[in-house]
Write a protein that holds these residues in place. Structure first.
Motif, PDB file in Angstrom:
ATOM      1  N   ASN A   7       0.870  -1.167   0.000  1.00  0.00           N
ATOM      2  CA  ASN A   7       0.000   0.000   0.000  1.00  0.00           C
ATOM      3  C   ASN A   7       0.914   1.226   0.000  1.00  0.00           C
ATOM      4  N   TYR A   8       0.837   1.995  -1.073  1.00  0.00           N
ATOM      5  CA  TYR A   8       1.713   3.156  -1.200  1.00  0.00           C
ATOM      6  C   TYR A   8       1.218   4.350  -0.384  1.00  0.00           C
ATOM      7  N   GLY A   9       0.018   4.266   0.156  1.00  0.00           N
ATOM      8  CA  GLY A   9      -0.520   5.391   0.916  1.00  0.00           C
ATOM      9  C   GLY A   9      -1.066   6.454  -0.019  1.00  0.00           C
ATOM     10  N   ASP A  89      -7.884   6.664  -4.967  1.00  0.00           N
ATOM     11  CA  ASP A  89      -6.998   6.096  -3.953  1.00  0.00           C
ATOM     12  C   ASP A  89      -7.830   5.599  -2.775  1.00  0.00           C
ATOM     13  N   GLU A  90      -7.570   4.369  -2.344  1.00  0.00           N
ATOM     14  CA  GLU A  90      -8.302   3.765  -1.223  1.00  0.00           C
ATOM     15  C   GLU A  90      -8.319   4.658   0.011  1.00  0.00           C
ATOM     16  N   ASN A  91      -7.216   5.313   0.292  1.00  0.00           N
ATOM     17  CA  ASN A  91      -7.091   6.109   1.507  1.00  0.00           C
ATOM     18  C   ASN A  91      -7.836   7.438   1.446  1.00  0.00           C
ATOM     19  N   THR A  92      -8.351   7.805   0.274  1.00  0.00           N
ATOM     20  CA  THR A  92      -9.067   9.080   0.162  1.00  0.00           C
ATOM     21  C   THR A  92     -10.510   8.908  -0.289  1.00  0.00           C
ATOM     22  N   LYS A  93     -10.954   7.668  -0.503  1.00  0.00           N
ATOM     23  CA  LYS A  93     -12.337   7.461  -0.955  1.00  0.00           C
ATOM     24  C   LYS A  93     -13.345   8.095  -0.006  1.00  0.00           C
ATOM     25  N   GLY A  94     -13.061   8.114   1.280  1.00  0.00           N
ATOM     26  CA  GLY A  94     -13.975   8.668   2.270  1.00  0.00           C
ATOM     27  C   GLY A  94     -14.223  10.161   2.134  1.00  0.00           C
ATOM     28  N   ILE A  95     -13.343  10.878   1.443  1.00  0.00           N
ATOM     29  CA  ILE A  95     -13.528  12.331   1.298  1.00  0.00           C
ATOM     30  C   ILE A  95     -14.331  12.695   0.051  1.00  0.00           C
ATOM     31  N   TYR A  96     -14.585  11.718  -0.821  1.00  0.00           N
ATOM     32  CA  TYR A  96     -15.345  11.984  -2.043  1.00  0.00           C
ATOM     33  C   TYR A  96     -16.833  11.877  -1.739  1.00  0.00           C
ATOM     34  N   THR A  97     -17.613  12.772  -2.329  1.00  0.00           N
ATOM     35  CA  THR A  97     -19.062  12.754  -2.161  1.00  0.00           C
ATOM     36  C   THR A  97     -19.709  12.452  -3.499  1.00  0.00           C
ATOM     37  N   THR A  98     -21.000  12.221  -3.462  1.00  0.00           N
ATOM     38  CA  THR A  98     -21.735  11.948  -4.695  1.00  0.00           C
ATOM     39  C   THR A  98     -21.589  13.106  -5.674  1.00  0.00           C
ATOM     40  N   SER A  99     -21.505  14.335  -5.183  1.00  0.00           N
ATOM     41  CA  SER A  99     -21.360  15.474  -6.100  1.00  0.00           C
ATOM     42  C   SER A  99     -19.987  15.478  -6.777  1.00  0.00           C
ATOM     43  N   ASP A 100     -18.959  14.890  -6.132  1.00  0.00           N
ATOM     44  CA  ASP A 100     -17.629  14.801  -6.753  1.00  0.00           C
ATOM     45  C   ASP A 100     -17.616  13.802  -7.903  1.00  0.00           C
ATOM     46  N   THR A 101     -18.463  12.798  -7.799  1.00  0.00           N
ATOM     47  CA  THR A 101     -18.426  11.706  -8.774  1.00  0.00           C
ATOM     48  C   THR A 101     -19.650  11.670  -9.674  1.00  0.00           C
ATOM     49  N   GLU A 110     -10.492  -2.858  -5.287  1.00  0.00           N
ATOM     50  CA  GLU A 110      -9.359  -2.526  -4.415  1.00  0.00           C
ATOM     51  C   GLU A 110      -8.222  -1.932  -5.229  1.00  0.00           C
ATOM     52  N   LEU A 111      -7.667  -0.841  -4.750  1.00  0.00           N
ATOM     53  CA  LEU A 111      -6.503  -0.249  -5.407  1.00  0.00           C
ATOM     54  C   LEU A 111      -5.282  -0.278  -4.491  1.00  0.00           C
ATOM     55  N   ASN A 112      -5.306  -1.129  -3.486  1.00  0.00           N
ATOM     56  CA  ASN A 112      -4.105  -1.324  -2.658  1.00  0.00           C
ATOM     57  C   ASN A 112      -3.200  -2.287  -3.417  1.00  0.00           C
ATOM     58  N   LEU A 113      -2.688  -1.816  -4.541  1.00  0.00           N
ATOM     59  CA  LEU A 113      -1.899  -2.610  -5.469  1.00  0.00           C
ATOM     60  C   LEU A 113      -0.555  -1.936  -5.700  1.00  0.00           C
TER      61      LEU A 113
END
Length: 182
Positions: A7-9, A89-101, A110-113
């Motif tokens: 996981n690159y963080g 990024d897995e570590n930032t998915k929580g900050i995205y909202t429906t309006s962002d996407t 999973e993107l912990n690759l």
């Protein structure tokens, strides 16, 4: 030597060097006559792969720019015919909202690759859109764990993408919540 899975963080998960982009993404298309690679900086200047300036965009159809990838730190987007497919990024998915996407396809896998694995995933997705003339997206809300904080402001979806092209032999590829018919 095989690259170690790690996981690159969020700070470096999707920050790729020009060398990595060349070796693990661009070279996958170098023998395809339907692909005309053009690399651009963040200010839209065309740059060489050997440049010390980081690559921000890679166009796969030269000047048309109907098929390109954009590297934005916390997420990478593939654009095809004005449609956006987001890899967050897995570590930032929580900050995205429906309006962002909203209106975009969002990859839920999973993107912990490793970087090699992420760039291979991008190459596989891009290969479905080579020669695309039209793209239609069908979006459906997907089931999710309501306890997961990641989905507090964002609801996951599944997507079916139909690509119209001149391929005589139609194919289907699935990438977790995204199915591409091309």
């Amino acid at each position: 030597m095989q690259e170690e899975k790690m996981n690159y963080g969020s700070k470096v998960c999707m920050q790729f060097s020009n060398e990595e982009l060349w070796e693990h993404l661009i070279t996958k298309f170098k023998n395809n006559p339907a692909v005309a690679i053009k690399t651009l900086s963040d200010d839209d200047r065309e740059i060489e792969i050997t440049s010390s300036t980081p690559i921000q965009f890679i166009c796969f159809d030269g000047e048309k720019q109907d098929l390109f990838i954009s590297f934005n730190g916390n997420h990478t987007s593939i654009f095809v015919k004005d449609e956006e497919i987001m890899f967050i990024d897995e570590n930032t998915k929580g900050i995205y909202t429906t309006s962002d996407t909203f209106g975009n396809v969002v990859y839920e896998g999973e993107l912990n690759l490793s970087h090699v694995e992420i760039l291979s995933l991008f190459a596989d997705v891009i290969s479905c859109f080579i020669g695309a003339e039209e793209v239609e997206i069908i979006e459906k809300e997907a089931p999710y764990d309501k306890e997961n904080k990641q989905y507090e402001y964002y609801k996951p979806h599944s997507y079916e993408i139909d690509v119209k092209n001149e391929n005589l032999e139609k194919r289907i590829k699935s990438f977790d919540n995204i199915t591409i018919n091309y």
